[in-house]
Every structure is written in structure tokens, then in C-alpha cells.
Enzyme design. Sequence first.
Site, PDB file in Angstrom:
ATOM      1  N   ARG A  41      19.583  14.762  13.205  1.00 28.21           N
ATOM      2  CA  ARG A  41      19.112  15.956  13.913  1.00 28.21           C
ATOM      3  C   ARG A  41      17.744  15.590  14.464  1.00 28.21           C
ATOM      4  O   ARG A  41      16.771  15.427  13.709  1.00 28.21           O
ATOM      5  CB  ARG A  41      19.019  17.163  12.977  1.00 28.21           C
ATOM      6  N   ASP A  99      17.543  30.226  11.934  1.00 25.92           N
ATOM      7  CA  ASP A  99      16.786  30.570  13.134  1.00 25.92           C
ATOM      8  C   ASP A  99      17.438  31.725  13.881  1.00 25.92           C
ATOM      9  O   ASP A  99      16.751  32.588  14.436  1.00 25.92           O
ATOM     10  CB  ASP A  99      16.670  29.348  14.056  1.00 25.92           C
ATOM     11  N   ASP A 105      19.422   4.304  19.012  1.00 28.08           N
ATOM     12  CA  ASP A 105      19.080   2.878  18.966  1.00 28.08           C
ATOM     13  C   ASP A 105      19.195   2.305  17.555  1.00 28.08           C
ATOM     14  O   ASP A 105      19.420   1.105  17.387  1.00 28.08           O
ATOM     15  CB  ASP A 105      17.651   2.647  19.476  1.00 28.08           C
TER      16      ASP A 105
END
Length: 263
Positions: A79, A181, A93
Amino acid sequence: MTHPEDHVNQTAGMRAHLRSSALSTGVWGNLLDPRVAHAIARADFDWVCIDQQHGYAAGHDALDLVAAVRAAGTHALVRVAWNRPEAIGRALDVQADGVIVPMVQSAAEARAAVAATRYAPEGRRSWGGTRGSVAPTANDVVATNASTACLVMVETPDAVEQVDEIAAVEGVDGIFLGPFDLSIAYGLPIQELIDDRGTRSPLGRVVAACRRNRITAGAYGGTLDRAAALRAHGFTMLAVTSDDALVAQAGAATAAEARTRLA
């Protein structure tokens, strides 16, 4: 569930796992120690998500954590801290199997997340050779794009209003609900939000949009009770606990058993 012998095929299997699994369970990784991540990843969950937004890995390179999870034969998600191409690129990456992108509010923001997740011609992900042998070559781009998962988080009333458009964005593999949230934004207690089973309930609208677009409906539960309630809404990808909660619960249970058995 992936297994250690499937490790070489983990990345190839992540998007297929999301598409095909009736239920996918995972752990939210808040802690920074790769040894803990590896131990948790061996516990037979489908994935571990390393949290770079609010976890202790915030601001840190996730290389060792991702490697520890993958070494256990488990999918590693990250995340990211925000919907920014450099944050998404750095997570991928280090060989994360996919990203969960917070606070996506619109189809345009979802398209930006997808673009940062995929190399051209499907996106605008930048190639970097600093990872040496783990960096894909030009010959790997198609396979990498096909295997790298992009999930976007719906966490506000505005995002719920736009959820059909967000879910329809090409390349979005799933919507991952952030119920805490969302409850704050609606001004509702978390349990009241989850208990709302009305035809226009926010959670129901998210699940319905995912079903219409044949993408994954995911959510953060944090506890088995909340995960079960979210599952009842139709969510199929669930963070059922966190690594720090597992450590605390195991410690408390062992201490209580020790006092009983060794008294």
C-alpha cells in the site's frame, strides 16, 4: 494460497489469483522487521500487504520486506503512501506483486494509478536498472504488465459517488475499501457503516460496481469479526488482521496459558 514451491511463478499468478479466487485473505503489514514479515507470510495467508502509508515502513525502502514475504511463497503487495508514480514505481521495482493505491477519488485518478503500474504501451511506468537482476528486461515487459496488480482504494463519499466510473477503468484489478476513512468521512461509527445493508449503502455500491465490471472487491477488516461482516456484503479480498495484532494476540494468549499451566 501460494506455496514456497510456487515462488518462481508468484508474480505471474497474482492477477490470476485475484480474478479466480472466491476468497482471498491477507495480513496487513505494519511492522518493519523482515523476519516478522517472513514468519507471518508462512502462516498460510494468500498475501501480505506492506503498508507504506501508515505502517512503520512509511518512508522506508520495502525491498527487504517484499523479499521476505516472497521468500515464504506468499504474494507481496504494497500500500503506497499516495497516488504518485514515483511511489508506485519504487514499490514495484522491489518486486512487489502489486500495489494498493490510497484515496482514489475519480476515474482520472484511477487511470493515473494504472499508468504508473504498467510499462508502455499500457502505461507510463519508468524502467530502472538499479535493482540489477530483479529489474525486468525489454523482453519481460508484456509479462510484467500482465502480472502486476493495481488495486485502488475507495475511502470517501466522493469516491463512492464515482465508484462505477472508477471500477470501469481499464487495468484496475480491484477496488479496496478503506472503511475507517470512509466512516470518518460520512461521520458514522465504523460499525454503523458496516451494518448498513440498505440498497444504496456505500459498501453495497462498491461491491455492486466491482461485480458489474468483473473486478475484485477488497476491504480492510483488521479483525475477523469485521472481516466476516464485510464478507457478508460480498467482499472477496479481505485483510483479516495485521502483523502487530497477531504478535500481540499470540503473546497475550501464551502468557495467559503459561500462568494457568505453570502455576
